[in-house]
Design a protein around this motif. Structure first.
Motif, PDB file in Angstrom:
ATOM      1  N   ARG A 155       0.740  -1.175   0.114  1.00 14.88           N
ATOM      2  CA  ARG A 155       0.053  -0.116  -0.119  1.00 14.88           C
ATOM      3  C   ARG A 155       0.933   1.303   0.071  1.00 14.88           C
ATOM      4  NH1 ARG A 155      -3.954  -1.504   4.983  1.00 14.88           N
ATOM      5  NH2 ARG A 155      -1.996  -2.392   5.637  1.00 14.88           N
ATOM      6  N   ARG A 156       1.890   1.186   0.602  1.00 20.28           N
ATOM      7  CA  ARG A 156       2.902   2.267   0.700  1.00 20.28           C
ATOM      8  C   ARG A 156       3.411   2.761  -0.684  1.00 20.28           C
ATOM      9  NH1 ARG A 156       9.160   2.079   2.212  1.00 20.28           N
ATOM     10  NH2 ARG A 156       8.926   0.785   0.154  1.00 20.28           N
ATOM     11  N   ASP A 157       3.722   1.747  -1.298  1.00 23.81           N
ATOM     12  CA  ASP A 157       4.262   1.674  -3.005  1.00 23.81           C
ATOM     13  C   ASP A 157       3.226   2.443  -3.800  1.00 23.81           C
ATOM     14  OD1 ASP A 157       6.886   0.811  -2.019  1.00 23.81           O
ATOM     15  OD2 ASP A 157       6.469  -1.196  -2.608  1.00 23.81           O
ATOM     16  N   ALA A 158       2.107   1.712  -3.651  1.00 25.31           N
ATOM     17  CA  ALA A 158       0.914   2.352  -4.550  1.00 25.31           C
ATOM     18  C   ALA A 158       0.576   3.782  -4.084  1.00 25.31           C
ATOM     19  CB  ALA A 158      -0.140   1.629  -4.291  1.00 25.31           C
ATOM     20  N   LEU A 159       0.346   4.003  -2.882  1.00 27.21           N
ATOM     21  CA  LEU A 159       0.260   5.530  -2.630  1.00 27.21           C
ATOM     22  C   LEU A 159       1.209   6.503  -2.811  1.00 27.21           C
ATOM     23  CD1 LEU A 159      -1.982   7.227  -1.003  1.00 27.21           C
ATOM     24  CD2 LEU A 159      -0.360   7.095   1.087  1.00 27.21           C
TER      25      LEU A 159
ATOM     26  N   TYR B 164       7.403  24.330  -4.835  1.00 24.34           N
ATOM     27  CA  TYR B 164       5.846  23.629  -4.921  1.00 24.34           C
ATOM     28  C   TYR B 164       4.963  24.344  -4.715  1.00 24.34           C
ATOM     29  CZ  TYR B 164       9.329  19.685  -4.777  1.00 24.34           C
ATOM     30  OH  TYR B 164      10.381  19.092  -4.820  1.00 24.34           O
ATOM     31  N   ALA B 165       4.384  25.286  -5.897  1.00 24.28           N
ATOM     32  CA  ALA B 165       3.435  26.239  -5.397  1.00 24.28           C
ATOM     33  C   ALA B 165       1.884  25.952  -5.772  1.00 24.28           C
ATOM     34  CB  ALA B 165       3.927  27.626  -6.286  1.00 24.28           C
ATOM     35  N   ILE B 166       1.748  25.435  -6.839  1.00 20.75           N
ATOM     36  CA  ILE B 166       0.379  25.330  -7.464  1.00 20.75           C
ATOM     37  C   ILE B 166       0.380  23.787  -8.346  1.00 20.75           C
ATOM     38  CG2 ILE B 166      -1.549  25.979  -8.990  1.00 20.75           C
ATOM     39  CD1 ILE B 166       0.019  28.934  -8.642  1.00 20.75           C
ATOM     40  N   PRO B 167      -0.743  22.843  -7.480  1.00 19.62           N
ATOM     41  CA  PRO B 167      -0.654  21.562  -8.206  1.00 19.62           C
ATOM     42  C   PRO B 167      -1.462  21.976  -9.726  1.00 19.62           C
ATOM     43  CG  PRO B 167      -2.500  21.989  -6.736  1.00 19.62           C
ATOM     44  CD  PRO B 167      -1.434  23.030  -6.685  1.00 19.62           C
ATOM     45  N   GLU B 168      -0.884  21.011 -10.793  1.00 26.08           N
ATOM     46  CA  GLU B 168      -1.419  21.135 -12.059  1.00 26.08           C
ATOM     47  C   GLU B 168      -2.973  20.289 -11.882  1.00 26.08           C
ATOM     48  OE1 GLU B 168      -0.732  22.985 -14.247  1.00 26.08           O
ATOM     49  OE2 GLU B 168       1.495  23.147 -14.751  1.00 26.08           O
ATOM     50  N   SER B 169      -2.997  19.618 -11.084  1.00 24.23           N
ATOM     51  CA  SER B 169      -4.139  18.458 -11.408  1.00 24.23           C
ATOM     52  C   SER B 169      -4.240  17.823 -10.127  1.00 24.23           C
ATOM     53  CB  SER B 169      -3.991  17.581 -12.484  1.00 24.23           C
ATOM     54  OG  SER B 169      -3.047  16.757 -12.356  1.00 24.23           O
ATOM     55  N   GLY B 170      -5.277  16.875  -9.846  1.00 27.70           N
ATOM     56  CA  GLY B 170      -5.560  15.922  -8.717  1.00 27.70           C
ATOM     57  C   GLY B 170      -4.775  14.813  -8.870  1.00 27.70           C
ATOM     58  N   PRO B 171      -4.767  13.851  -7.823  1.00 29.25           N
ATOM     59  CA  PRO B 171      -4.228  12.614  -7.916  1.00 29.25           C
ATOM     60  C   PRO B 171      -5.216  11.783  -8.626  1.00 29.25           C
ATOM     61  CG  PRO B 171      -4.911  12.791  -5.551  1.00 29.25           C
ATOM     62  CD  PRO B 171      -5.175  14.106  -6.535  1.00 29.25           C
ATOM     63  N   GLU B 172      -4.621  10.681  -9.110  1.00 26.19           N
ATOM     64  CA  GLU B 172      -5.284   9.555  -9.979  1.00 26.19           C
ATOM     65  C   GLU B 172      -5.357   8.256  -8.842  1.00 26.19           C
ATOM     66  OE1 GLU B 172      -4.304   8.968 -13.858  1.00 26.19           O
ATOM     67  OE2 GLU B 172      -4.834  11.032 -14.407  1.00 26.19           O
ATOM     68  N   ALA B 173      -5.815   7.105  -9.469  1.00 24.85           N
ATOM     69  CA  ALA B 173      -5.573   5.968  -8.507  1.00 24.85           C
ATOM     70  C   ALA B 173      -6.234   6.170  -7.191  1.00 24.85           C
ATOM     71  CB  ALA B 173      -4.194   5.476  -8.451  1.00 24.85           C
ATOM     72  N   PRO B 174      -7.555   6.446  -7.214  1.00 26.30           N
ATOM     73  CA  PRO B 174      -8.345   6.584  -5.824  1.00 26.30           C
ATOM     74  C   PRO B 174      -8.429   5.287  -5.086  1.00 26.30           C
ATOM     75  CG  PRO B 174      -9.921   6.449  -7.707  1.00 26.30           C
ATOM     76  CD  PRO B 174      -8.587   6.386  -8.259  1.00 26.30           C
ATOM     77  N   GLY B 175      -7.817   4.273  -5.538  1.00 32.10           N
ATOM     78  CA  GLY B 175      -7.955   2.993  -4.836  1.00 32.10           C
ATOM     79  C   GLY B 175      -6.689   3.221  -3.736  1.00 32.10           C
ATOM     80  N   ALA B 176      -5.638   3.576  -4.144  1.00 30.12           N
ATOM     81  CA  ALA B 176      -4.726   3.738  -3.416  1.00 30.12           C
ATOM     82  C   ALA B 176      -4.803   4.398  -2.217  1.00 30.12           C
ATOM     83  CB  ALA B 176      -3.382   4.093  -4.192  1.00 30.12           C
ATOM     84  N   PHE B 177      -5.468   5.508  -2.429  1.00 31.45           N
ATOM     85  CA  PHE B 177      -5.967   6.135  -0.797  1.00 31.45           C
ATOM     86  C   PHE B 177      -6.945   5.633  -0.134  1.00 31.45           C
ATOM     87  CE2 PHE B 177      -4.343   9.382  -4.287  1.00 31.45           C
ATOM     88  CZ  PHE B 177      -3.488   9.966  -3.402  1.00 31.45           C
ATOM     89  N   ARG B 178      -7.681   5.013  -0.634  1.00 21.84           N
ATOM     90  CA  ARG B 178      -8.615   4.344   0.176  1.00 21.84           C
ATOM     91  C   ARG B 178      -8.078   2.986   0.824  1.00 21.84           C
ATOM     92  NH1 ARG B 178     -12.307   4.720  -4.755  1.00 21.84           N
ATOM     93  NH2 ARG B 178     -11.485   2.404  -5.450  1.00 21.84           N
ATOM     94  N   GLU B 179      -7.149   2.465   0.066  1.00 22.48           N
ATOM     95  CA  GLU B 179      -6.392   1.264   0.835  1.00 22.48           C
ATOM     96  C   GLU B 179      -5.558   1.814   1.950  1.00 22.48           C
ATOM     97  OE1 GLU B 179      -6.322  -1.795   0.516  1.00 22.48           O
ATOM     98  OE2 GLU B 179      -7.872  -1.752  -0.777  1.00 22.48           O
TER      99      GLU B 179
ATOM    100  N   ALA C 239      -5.563   1.980   6.785  1.00 21.30           N
ATOM    101  CA  ALA C 239      -4.311   1.837   7.582  1.00 21.30           C
ATOM    102  C   ALA C 239      -4.105   2.898   8.530  1.00 21.30           C
ATOM    103  CB  ALA C 239      -3.005   1.395   6.751  1.00 21.30           C
ATOM    104  N   GLY C 240      -5.176   3.963   8.208  1.00 19.31           N
ATOM    105  CA  GLY C 240      -5.080   5.001   9.129  1.00 19.31           C
ATOM    106  C   GLY C 240      -4.343   6.216   8.658  1.00 19.31           C
ATOM    107  N   LEU C 241      -3.947   6.123   7.277  1.00 12.24           N
ATOM    108  CA  LEU C 241      -3.117   7.082   6.637  1.00 12.24           C
ATOM    109  C   LEU C 241      -3.717   7.958   5.761  1.00 12.24           C
ATOM    110  CD1 LEU C 241      -0.347   8.210   6.405  1.00 12.24           C
ATOM    111  CD2 LEU C 241       0.237   6.471   4.729  1.00 12.24           C
ATOM    112  N   TYR C 242      -3.823   9.294   5.750  1.00 14.75           N
ATOM    113  CA  TYR C 242      -4.865  10.052   5.079  1.00 14.75           C
ATOM    114  C   TYR C 242      -3.714  11.352   4.348  1.00 14.75           C
ATOM    115  CZ  TYR C 242      -8.740   7.943   6.967  1.00 14.75           C
ATOM    116  OH  TYR C 242      -9.782   7.089   7.544  1.00 14.75           O
ATOM    117  N   CYS C 243      -4.310  11.775   3.296  1.00 16.14           N
ATOM    118  CA  CYS C 243      -3.365  13.057   2.671  1.00 16.14           C
ATOM    119  C   CYS C 243      -4.519  14.157   2.526  1.00 16.14           C
ATOM    120  CB  CYS C 243      -2.763  12.713   1.354  1.00 16.14           C
ATOM    121  SG  CYS C 243      -1.595  11.427   1.267  1.00 16.14           S
ATOM    122  N   VAL C 244      -4.059  15.320   2.829  1.00 13.20           N
ATOM    123  CA  VAL C 244      -4.851  16.421   2.715  1.00 13.20           C
ATOM    124  C   VAL C 244      -4.213  17.755   2.160  1.00 13.20           C
ATOM    125  CG1 VAL C 244      -4.228  17.299   5.115  1.00 13.20           C
ATOM    126  CG2 VAL C 244      -6.618  17.603   4.263  1.00 13.20           C
TER     127      VAL C 244
END
Length: 349
Positions: free
Chosen positions: A184-188, A297-312, A316-321
């Motif tokens: 899960r770490r590598d996918a995220l 690292y000022a402005i993101p060009e887009s959001g992340p893909e692979a939503p499954g990696a964030f759900r997984e 495990a109690g790990l989130y990004c914001v």
């Protein structure tokens, strides 16, 4: 008792902390921030005491999200909230200025600057905010909790939930070095690392005279000028003394990358020359005082893909914001993502 750790004290982290404190009154929240301030790129500096205040990263928070608007104008104390009500106009690579956009939108800051957003959110909670604490490694323990180790070698935690708030490239680096032997770490890390960012090199230019223009700011629409944005801090009540002006001049991505490590005085002088040409006022090439900041690292060009990696990872109690999670480099997007992520965490617990 639930223990929650948050790496970074940006706007998204502050909003998430605010929600978690209300939804989980028995939880403890610890925020670990590498700098001496809060609110990330929504940053404010002061000069000559409090004579000048200027927002030199994010320029304002837009009234584009109803929930964020309610948060700023009703939930939090609205005292000191100011609106840069003049419109944003446009300019081209040829220097042609024309009426543009955002004429009817609120563009909010505070008399004390944008950092008030995070300060006011954190002040409404019992969270412990540990500043000047640079986290270098995160660890997944055998009991399924998390710890975070700072640059001094001190451990923080254990935490039942860990939230990562740095920009995506820094979050990806932290994940890549994480002591977490799990696929899960590598996918995220891969999903986060795929988010592209624009760099911005900013010059702050102060003048002892008032610049008289019918707009608050200019934005380059064709993306071919060295300058991407110019705004006037005197349009924000309480930021600049009467009869004076302060310009925030932000270079475009290519210029910023090419000259990021050049001598700051040369960059400031070049951006002042550009500002003078765009605003058609030779006086602007010679400011009375200056400041600067590079935002790699000022402005993101887009959001992340692979939503499954964030759900997984959430399992495990790990989130990004942050704004990059929302896919939009805007302060209101970071705040909304923080509110939503805080609720998601609270529901999971």
């Amino acid at each position: 008792m639930t223990r929650i750790g948050i790496v970074g004290a940006g706007a998204g982290a502050a909003a998430a902390t605010f929600v978690l404190d209300e939804a989980l009154p028995d939880a403890t929240v610890t925020v670990l921030e590498k700098s001496g301030g809060v609110c990330g790129r929504a940053a404010t500096r002061r000069r000559d005491g409090h004579t000048y205040r200027y927002d030199y990263g994010a320029n304002y928070v837009k009234s584009e999200d109803e929930r964020v608007t309610e948060l700023l104008t009703e939930t939090l104390d609205a005292e000191g909230l100011v609106d840069a009500s003049d419109p944003v106009w446009t300019f081209t690579a040829d220097g042609d200025v024309s009426e543009g956009r955002d004429a009817d939108e609120h563009k909010w800051s505070y008399t004390e600057g944008l950092t008030q957003i995070a300060k006011r959110l954190f002040a409404r909670t019992d969270a412990s905010v540990r500043r000047r604490t640079r986290i270098e490694t995160i660890h997944r323990r055998d009991d399924d909790t998390w710890t975070a180790t700072d640059a001094a070698g001190d451990d923080h935690g254990p935490f039942d939930v860990l939230v990562l708030n740095p920009p995506a490239p820094q979050t990806a680096e932290l994940l890549g070095q994480a002591d977490w032997d799990d696929e899960r770490r590598d996918a995220l890390a891969a999903a986060v690392g795929a988010v592209d960012y624009r760099s911005v090199w900013t010059a702050v230019l102060g003048y002892g005279f008032r610049i008289d223009r019918p707009y608050y700011a200019l934005v380059n629409t064709d993306k071919e000028h060295a300058v991407g944005w110019i705004s006037r801090e005197e349009c924000k009540r309480g930021h600049v003394p009467d009869g004076e002006s302060v310009l925030i001049v932000q270079a475009n991505h290519e210029w910023s990358v090419d000259r990021y490590d050049d001598p700051p005085a040369e960059n400031v002088a070049a951006l002042a020359e550009h500002a003078a040409a765009i605003l058609d006022d030779d006086r602007l090439a010679d400011p009375d005082w200056t400041d600067h900041q590079g935002w790699r690292y000022a402005i993101p060009e887009s959001g992340p893909e692979a939503p499954g990696a964030f759900r997984e990872a959430a399992g495990a109690g790990l989130y990004c914001v942050g704004d990059w999670m929302a896919g939009e480099g805007r302060l209101h997007a970071a705040l909304r993502n923080g509110l939503d992520t805080g609720e998601e965490i609270a529901l999971s617990l």
